[in-house]
Design an enzyme around this catalytic site. Sequence first.
Site, PDB file in Angstrom:
ATOM      1  N   SER A   1       0.867  -1.177   0.000  1.00  0.00           N
ATOM      2  CA  SER A   1       0.000   0.000   0.000  1.00  0.00           C
ATOM      3  C   SER A   1       0.904   1.227   0.000  1.00  0.00           C
ATOM      4  O   SER A   1       2.040   1.162   0.470  1.00  0.00           O
ATOM      5  CB  SER A   1      -0.932  -0.009   1.213  1.00  0.00           C
ATOM      6  OG  SER A   1      -0.216  -0.218   2.417  1.00  0.00           O
TER       7      SER A   1
ATOM      8  N   GLU B   1       1.310   5.466   0.687  1.00  0.00           N
ATOM      9  CA  GLU B   1       0.765   6.645   1.362  1.00  0.00           C
ATOM     10  C   GLU B   1       1.237   7.924   0.686  1.00  0.00           C
ATOM     11  O   GLU B   1       2.404   8.068   0.358  1.00  0.00           O
ATOM     12  CB  GLU B   1       1.212   6.634   2.837  1.00  0.00           C
ATOM     13  CG  GLU B   1       0.691   7.812   3.627  1.00  0.00           C
ATOM     14  CD  GLU B   1       0.954   7.672   5.125  1.00  0.00           C
ATOM     15  OE1 GLU B   1       0.737   6.571   5.675  1.00  0.00           O
ATOM     16  OE2 GLU B   1       1.378   8.662   5.736  1.00  0.00           O
TER      17      GLU B   1
ATOM     18  N   ASP C   1      -2.150  14.290  15.846  1.00  0.00           N
ATOM     19  CA  ASP C   1      -1.239  14.952  16.779  1.00  0.00           C
ATOM     20  C   ASP C   1      -1.935  16.119  17.441  1.00  0.00           C
ATOM     21  O   ASP C   1      -2.694  16.852  16.805  1.00  0.00           O
ATOM     22  CB  ASP C   1       0.033  15.402  16.053  1.00  0.00           C
ATOM     23  CG  ASP C   1       0.990  14.242  15.866  1.00  0.00           C
ATOM     24  OD1 ASP C   1       1.132  13.443  16.834  1.00  0.00           O
ATOM     25  OD2 ASP C   1       1.587  14.131  14.791  1.00  0.00           O
TER      26      ASP C   1
ATOM     27  N   PHE D   1      12.572  15.026  11.916  1.00  0.00           N
ATOM     28  CA  PHE D   1      11.281  14.367  12.083  1.00  0.00           C
ATOM     29  C   PHE D   1      11.372  13.199  13.076  1.00  0.00           C
ATOM     30  O   PHE D   1      10.484  13.002  13.899  1.00  0.00           O
ATOM     31  CB  PHE D   1      10.791  13.886  10.722  1.00  0.00           C
ATOM     32  CG  PHE D   1       9.351  13.519  10.705  1.00  0.00           C
ATOM     33  CD1 PHE D   1       8.387  14.462  11.063  1.00  0.00           C
ATOM     34  CD2 PHE D   1       8.947  12.250  10.345  1.00  0.00           C
ATOM     35  CE1 PHE D   1       7.050  14.135  11.053  1.00  0.00           C
ATOM     36  CE2 PHE D   1       7.606  11.907  10.339  1.00  0.00           C
ATOM     37  CZ  PHE D   1       6.657  12.846  10.694  1.00  0.00           C
TER      38      PHE D   1
ATOM     39  N   HIS E   1       3.710  -1.190   3.785  1.00  0.00           N
ATOM     40  CA  HIS E   1       3.114   0.124   3.541  1.00  0.00           C
ATOM     41  C   HIS E   1       4.271   1.091   3.280  1.00  0.00           C
ATOM     42  O   HIS E   1       5.229   1.118   4.040  1.00  0.00           O
ATOM     43  CB  HIS E   1       2.317   0.557   4.780  1.00  0.00           C
ATOM     44  CG  HIS E   1       1.604   1.867   4.636  1.00  0.00           C
ATOM     45  ND1 HIS E   1       0.422   2.002   3.931  1.00  0.00           N
ATOM     46  CD2 HIS E   1       1.896   3.101   5.117  1.00  0.00           C
ATOM     47  CE1 HIS E   1       0.021   3.274   3.988  1.00  0.00           C
ATOM     48  NE2 HIS E   1       0.895   3.954   4.701  1.00  0.00           N
TER      49      HIS E   1
HETATM   50  P1  FAD Z   1      -3.876   6.603  19.816  1.00  0.00           P
HETATM   51  O1  FAD Z   1      -3.910   5.184  19.412  1.00  0.00           O
HETATM   52  O2  FAD Z   1      -5.091   7.208  20.372  1.00  0.00           O
HETATM   53  O3  FAD Z   1      -2.672   6.750  20.879  1.00  0.00           O
HETATM   54  C1  FAD Z   1      -2.187   8.033  21.233  1.00  0.00           C
HETATM   55  C2  FAD Z   1      -1.446   7.971  22.559  1.00  0.00           C
HETATM   56  O4  FAD Z   1      -2.373   7.888  23.637  1.00  0.00           O
HETATM   57  C3  FAD Z   1      -0.531   6.750  22.712  1.00  0.00           C
HETATM   58  O5  FAD Z   1       0.594   7.159  23.443  1.00  0.00           O
HETATM   59  C4  FAD Z   1      -1.384   5.779  23.500  1.00  0.00           C
HETATM   60  O6  FAD Z   1      -0.599   4.842  24.207  1.00  0.00           O
HETATM   61  C5  FAD Z   1      -2.121   6.724  24.415  1.00  0.00           C
HETATM   62  N1  FAD Z   1      -3.459   6.253  24.823  1.00  0.00           N
HETATM   63  C6  FAD Z   1      -4.393   5.660  24.072  1.00  0.00           C
HETATM   64  N2  FAD Z   1      -5.512   5.434  24.790  1.00  0.00           N
HETATM   65  C7  FAD Z   1      -5.277   5.922  26.019  1.00  0.00           C
HETATM   66  C8  FAD Z   1      -6.063   6.014  27.203  1.00  0.00           C
HETATM   67  N3  FAD Z   1      -7.321   5.539  27.254  1.00  0.00           N
HETATM   68  N4  FAD Z   1      -5.505   6.586  28.282  1.00  0.00           N
HETATM   69  C9  FAD Z   1      -4.267   7.076  28.243  1.00  0.00           C
HETATM   70  N5  FAD Z   1      -3.466   7.025  27.139  1.00  0.00           N
HETATM   71  C10 FAD Z   1      -3.976   6.451  26.058  1.00  0.00           C
HETATM   72  N6  FAD Z   1      -1.414  12.125  11.990  1.00  0.00           N
HETATM   73  C11 FAD Z   1      -2.222  13.004  11.358  1.00  0.00           C
HETATM   74  O7  FAD Z   1      -2.520  14.072  11.915  1.00  0.00           O
HETATM   75  N7  FAD Z   1      -2.715  12.746  10.103  1.00  0.00           N
HETATM   76  C12 FAD Z   1      -2.434  11.603   9.462  1.00  0.00           C
HETATM   77  O8  FAD Z   1      -2.890  11.400   8.337  1.00  0.00           O
HETATM   78  C13 FAD Z   1      -1.593  10.634  10.106  1.00  0.00           C
HETATM   79  N8  FAD Z   1      -1.301   9.443   9.517  1.00  0.00           N
HETATM   80  C14 FAD Z   1      -0.575   8.510  10.209  1.00  0.00           C
HETATM   81  C15 FAD Z   1      -0.367   7.249   9.629  1.00  0.00           C
HETATM   82  C16 FAD Z   1       0.356   6.272  10.294  1.00  0.00           C
HETATM   83  C17 FAD Z   1       0.518   4.901   9.659  1.00  0.00           C
HETATM   84  C18 FAD Z   1       0.926   6.562  11.566  1.00  0.00           C
HETATM   85  C19 FAD Z   1       1.766   5.532  12.281  1.00  0.00           C
HETATM   86  C20 FAD Z   1       0.727   7.808  12.139  1.00  0.00           C
HETATM   87  C21 FAD Z   1      -0.028   8.790  11.490  1.00  0.00           C
HETATM   88  N9  FAD Z   1      -0.286  10.045  12.062  1.00  0.00           N
HETATM   89  C22 FAD Z   1      -1.088  10.948  11.405  1.00  0.00           C
HETATM   90  C23 FAD Z   1       0.284  10.419  13.381  1.00  0.00           C
HETATM   91  C24 FAD Z   1      -0.660  10.138  14.559  1.00  0.00           C
HETATM   92  O9  FAD Z   1      -1.826  10.904  14.432  1.00  0.00           O
HETATM   93  C25 FAD Z   1       0.084  10.511  15.841  1.00  0.00           C
HETATM   94  O10 FAD Z   1       1.136   9.602  16.070  1.00  0.00           O
HETATM   95  C26 FAD Z   1      -0.786  10.661  17.067  1.00  0.00           C
HETATM   96  O11 FAD Z   1       0.006  11.311  18.063  1.00  0.00           O
HETATM   97  C27 FAD Z   1      -1.296   9.352  17.664  1.00  0.00           C
HETATM   98  O12 FAD Z   1      -2.270   8.812  16.889  1.00  0.00           O
HETATM   99  P2  FAD Z   1      -2.812   7.313  17.168  1.00  0.00           P
HETATM  100  O13 FAD Z   1      -3.907   7.073  16.245  1.00  0.00           O
HETATM  101  O14 FAD Z   1      -1.698   6.377  17.238  1.00  0.00           O
HETATM  102  O15 FAD Z   1      -3.395   7.558  18.663  1.00  0.00           O
END
Ligand code: FAD
Length: 290
Positions: A16, A18, A110, A213, A263
């Site tokens: 895939s 990106e 983020d 980064f 990916h």
């Molecule tokens: P989550 O899975 O919610 O985790 C975030 C943090 O919170 C982690 O440290 C986790 O351990 C912690 N956590 C989760 N649940 C709880 C809870 N209940 N209590 C306390 N802590 C908790 N960002 C963008 O803005 N746009 C994009 O298009 C984008 N694409 C991405 C694609 C990939 C493949 C990856 C790996 C990252 C991408 N990101 C993107 C970055 C991502 O949004 C950031 O890394 C963000 O900080 C975390 O997102 P997440 O979905 O992993 O969050």
Amino acid sequence: SLNQSLAELNGDINVSFEFFPPATPEMETLLWNSIQRLQPLQPKFVSVTYGANSGVRDRTHGVIERIQKETDLVAAPHLTLVDASDEELLQLAKHYWNSGIRNIVALRGDLPEGSPKPTRFAADLVRLLRSVADFDISVAAYPEVHPEAANAQADLVNLKRKIDAGANRAITQFFFDIEAYLRFRDRCVAAGIDVEIVPGILPVTNFKQLKRFAGMTNVNLPGWLHQQFEGLDEDPSTRSLVGASVAIDMVKVLSREGVKDFHFYTLNRAELTYAICHILGVRPKASAAE
Ligand code: FAD
């Protein structure tokens, strides 16, 4: 031998790609040339980032729509829940489903600097999407641990929550420490996570930018990587050859370790990704080339 085992895997590999929404007309041309170049490789899906580094979110929808209209690729928008209400997300998910989108990369996103501790997480978005329709959902995973996680175990439990909420696969943050990825994959299996942990491969063309980064994302740049790019800051063509060599070595080891899904963080460039896919045995399909 290594090359033989790769040949045996031919046909088994899923890729895939990106992309990110372009900010200028020049970058737009680059993106569409890259999509055209990579299209015959018939990726499982191509994803388009949301919000991050692009500023304007509507751009994601624009790119997704054009991919749907002008190509036969499966378009997968990234979706983040920071600064969107559940109501807005529900509307968007319904809109996506009604316009034929079946794949979504679901993320928290983020946090803007200085924001309070979050109360909603990616697992909540997965649940929300599942409540709308039967999407194919990818979520993020962090072999070297997400910077905000209390510890590695808590981060792993969070990934488990996202899968239990209905995600279909995890895509990793980019990495160069292959051992870290392999250990992480083992820990996922031990934790009962039964979906693919798809490695996110970042073909490096700009090492200086990568250093900036990587610091923000908790990704380790091993000494050997620094050494490979040493002295090449003003030499983009050699850098690109070195970047290809690094990425090709990585995917060879990973595929020997049984990885079948990859990916690619293309950064909207086709060249390196195309070469790496070629090495993996991912070649233009006859039907697409006709
Ligand atoms: P989550 O899975 O919610 O985790 C975030 C943090 O919170 C982690 O440290 C986790 O351990 C912690 N956590 C989760 N649940 C709880 C809870 N209940 N209590 C306390 N802590 C908790 N960002 C963008 O803005 N746009 C994009 O298009 C984008 N694409 C991405 C694609 C990939 C493949 C990856 C790996 C990252 C991408 N990101 C993107 C970055 C991502 O949004 C950031 O890394 C963000 O900080 C975390 O997102 P997440 O979905 O992993 O969050």
